[in-house]
Design a protein around this motif. Structure first.
Motif, mmCIF file in Angstrom:
data_model
loop_
_atom_site.group_PDB
_atom_site.id
_atom_site.type_symbol
_atom_site.label_atom_id
_atom_site.label_comp_id
_atom_site.label_asym_id
_atom_site.label_seq_id
_atom_site.Cartn_x
_atom_site.Cartn_y
_atom_site.Cartn_z
ATOM 1 N N PRO A 84 -19.709 59.196 -20.290
ATOM 2 C CA PRO A 84 -17.792 58.749 -20.104
ATOM 3 C C PRO A 84 -17.456 57.926 -18.719
ATOM 4 C CG PRO A 84 -18.198 61.259 -20.057
ATOM 5 C CD PRO A 84 -19.845 60.255 -20.099
ATOM 6 N N VAL A 85 -18.331 58.315 -16.997
ATOM 7 C CA VAL A 85 -17.779 57.436 -16.127
ATOM 8 C C VAL A 85 -18.305 56.492 -16.217
ATOM 9 C CG1 VAL A 85 -18.012 57.780 -13.895
ATOM 10 C CG2 VAL A 85 -18.541 60.121 -14.978
ATOM 11 N N ARG A 86 -19.490 56.111 -16.484
ATOM 12 C CA ARG A 86 -20.259 54.454 -16.723
ATOM 13 C C ARG A 86 -19.352 54.086 -17.430
ATOM 14 N NH1 ARG A 86 -25.823 54.707 -17.663
ATOM 15 N NH2 ARG A 86 -26.164 56.664 -17.730
ATOM 16 N N ALA A 87 -18.956 54.606 -18.472
ATOM 17 C CA ALA A 87 -18.381 52.794 -19.733
ATOM 18 C C ALA A 87 -16.949 52.865 -19.626
ATOM 19 C CB ALA A 87 -18.458 54.035 -21.083
ATOM 20 N N THR A 88 -16.120 53.263 -18.298
ATOM 21 C CA THR A 88 -14.885 52.697 -18.277
ATOM 22 C C THR A 88 -15.297 51.485 -17.617
ATOM 23 O OG1 THR A 88 -15.619 54.231 -16.024
ATOM 24 C CG2 THR A 88 -13.817 54.840 -18.048
ATOM 25 N N ARG A 89 -16.596 51.547 -16.621
ATOM 26 C CA ARG A 89 -16.913 50.122 -15.836
ATOM 27 C C ARG A 89 -17.974 49.120 -16.380
ATOM 28 N NH1 ARG A 89 -19.989 53.330 -10.737
ATOM 29 N NH2 ARG A 89 -21.178 53.341 -12.301
ATOM 30 N N SER A 90 -17.513 47.946 -15.921
ATOM 31 C CA SER A 90 -17.642 46.678 -16.386
ATOM 32 C C SER A 90 -19.168 46.192 -15.310
ATOM 33 C CB SER A 90 -16.739 45.602 -16.440
ATOM 34 O OG SER A 90 -18.018 44.411 -16.631
ATOM 35 N N ILE A 91 -20.108 46.015 -15.660
ATOM 36 C CA ILE A 91 -21.617 45.383 -15.214
ATOM 37 C C ILE A 91 -21.113 44.921 -14.113
ATOM 38 C CG2 ILE A 91 -22.169 43.550 -16.448
ATOM 39 C CD1 ILE A 91 -25.520 44.561 -15.935
ATOM 40 N N MET A 92 -20.146 43.409 -14.673
ATOM 41 C CA MET A 92 -19.273 42.936 -13.572
ATOM 42 C C MET A 92 -19.303 43.129 -12.216
ATOM 43 S SD MET A 92 -20.105 39.924 -14.412
ATOM 44 C CE MET A 92 -20.306 38.844 -13.773
ATOM 45 N N ASP A 93 -18.615 44.777 -12.161
ATOM 46 C CA ASP A 93 -18.092 45.645 -10.880
ATOM 47 C C ASP A 93 -19.319 45.362 -10.020
ATOM 48 O OD1 ASP A 93 -15.401 45.385 -12.495
ATOM 49 O OD2 ASP A 93 -15.899 47.356 -13.055
ATOM 50 N N ARG A 94 -20.244 45.469 -10.244
ATOM 51 C CA ARG A 94 -21.386 45.502 -9.470
ATOM 52 C C ARG A 94 -21.513 44.361 -9.144
ATOM 53 N NH1 ARG A 94 -25.011 48.703 -13.329
ATOM 54 N NH2 ARG A 94 -23.503 49.695 -14.702
ATOM 55 N N VAL A 95 -20.979 43.364 -9.242
ATOM 56 C CA VAL A 95 -21.927 42.099 -8.459
ATOM 57 C C VAL A 95 -20.995 41.864 -7.427
ATOM 58 C CG1 VAL A 95 -22.361 39.377 -8.600
ATOM 59 C CG2 VAL A 95 -22.488 41.111 -10.381
ATOM 60 N N PRO A 96 -21.786 41.719 -6.600
ATOM 61 C CA PRO A 96 -21.096 40.932 -5.022
ATOM 62 C C PRO A 96 -19.898 39.650 -5.489
ATOM 63 C CG PRO A 96 -23.212 41.420 -4.604
ATOM 64 C CD PRO A 96 -23.341 41.884 -5.910
ATOM 65 N N ALA A 97 -18.864 39.478 -4.873
ATOM 66 C CA ALA A 97 -18.291 38.822 -4.382
ATOM 67 C C ALA A 97 -18.742 37.006 -4.912
ATOM 68 C CB ALA A 97 -16.854 39.205 -3.475
ATOM 69 N N GLY A 98 -19.358 37.100 -3.411
ATOM 70 C CA GLY A 98 -19.454 35.489 -2.943
ATOM 71 C C GLY A 98 -21.068 35.360 -3.378
ATOM 72 N N SER A 99 -21.558 36.311 -4.332
ATOM 73 C CA SER A 99 -22.969 35.983 -5.131
ATOM 74 C C SER A 99 -22.849 34.570 -5.695
ATOM 75 C CB SER A 99 -23.863 36.820 -5.451
ATOM 76 O OG SER A 99 -23.403 37.899 -6.488
ATOM 77 N N GLY A 100 -24.048 34.482 -6.412
ATOM 78 C CA GLY A 100 -24.908 33.575 -7.319
ATOM 79 C C GLY A 100 -24.091 31.809 -6.969
ATOM 80 N N ALA A 101 -24.387 30.524 -8.066
ATOM 81 C CA ALA A 101 -23.487 30.012 -7.582
ATOM 82 C C ALA A 101 -21.970 29.731 -8.172
ATOM 83 C CB ALA A 101 -23.899 28.930 -9.091
ATOM 84 N N PRO A 102 -21.420 28.856 -7.803
ATOM 85 C CA PRO A 102 -20.217 28.356 -8.205
ATOM 86 C C PRO A 102 -20.134 28.581 -9.566
ATOM 87 C CG PRO A 102 -21.293 27.018 -6.691
ATOM 88 C CD PRO A 102 -22.056 27.718 -7.080
ATOM 89 N N ALA A 103 -19.015 28.044 -10.543
ATOM 90 C CA ALA A 103 -18.984 27.949 -11.691
ATOM 91 C C ALA A 103 -18.578 26.476 -11.758
ATOM 92 C CB ALA A 103 -17.377 28.697 -12.352
ATOM 93 N N ALA A 104 -18.665 25.717 -12.608
ATOM 94 C CA ALA A 104 -18.850 24.699 -13.282
ATOM 95 C C ALA A 104 -17.199 24.753 -14.064
ATOM 96 C CB ALA A 104 -19.002 23.708 -14.057
#
Length: 126
Positions: A84-104
């Motif tokens: 129940p603790v993990r079910a309320t969080r999204s996997i996207m909450d764990r991604v750092p804010a500045g990571s990855g390529a910019p979105a098109a």
């Protein structure tokens, strides 16, 4: 929250033990059933406690009961594996804010680029 996790862990362990017992019982009941070639059926005496027909009916019913319990326990165990603790969080909450390529534009990811051609191998020397 630790008390809830501990309770869920203990409950899952109890369900797992019951599930293994039901599975073992179902295997034994299936192996006891008489097959086309005779199988592992119990004796062929006519004065036995169960006749061949009565034995087949009881074993078939026990198989159906154990199969139903097995199925229900499988569903309950699969449902109980959600934390129940993990079910309320999204996997996207764990991604750092500045990571990855910019979105098109439009939220689409950029198309992957083709890999560069490999370099020409050097000529062999003697």
């Amino acid at each position: 929250m630790d008390a809830v996790r501990h309770f869920l862990h203990e409950w899952r362990l109890v369900l797992l033990v019951i599930h293994v017992c039901v599975t073992s019982a179902m295997i034994v009941v299936i192996l006891l059933q008489r097959s086309e070639g005779g199988g592992l059926g119990m004796g062929g005496r006519s004065d036995a406690l169960f006749s061949v027909r009565g034995q087949a009916n009881i074993l078939s019913r026990m198989t159906a009961i154990f199969a139903t319990i097995f199925f229900v326990l499988s569903l309950i165990m699969a449902w109980s594996m959600t934390d129940p603790v993990r079910a309320t969080r999204s996997i996207m909450d764990r991604v750092p804010a500045g990571s990855g390529a910019p979105a098109a534009p439009g939220g689409m990811a950029p198309a992957p680029t083709a890999p560069a051609a490999p370099a020409q191998p050097a000529a062999p020397t003697r």
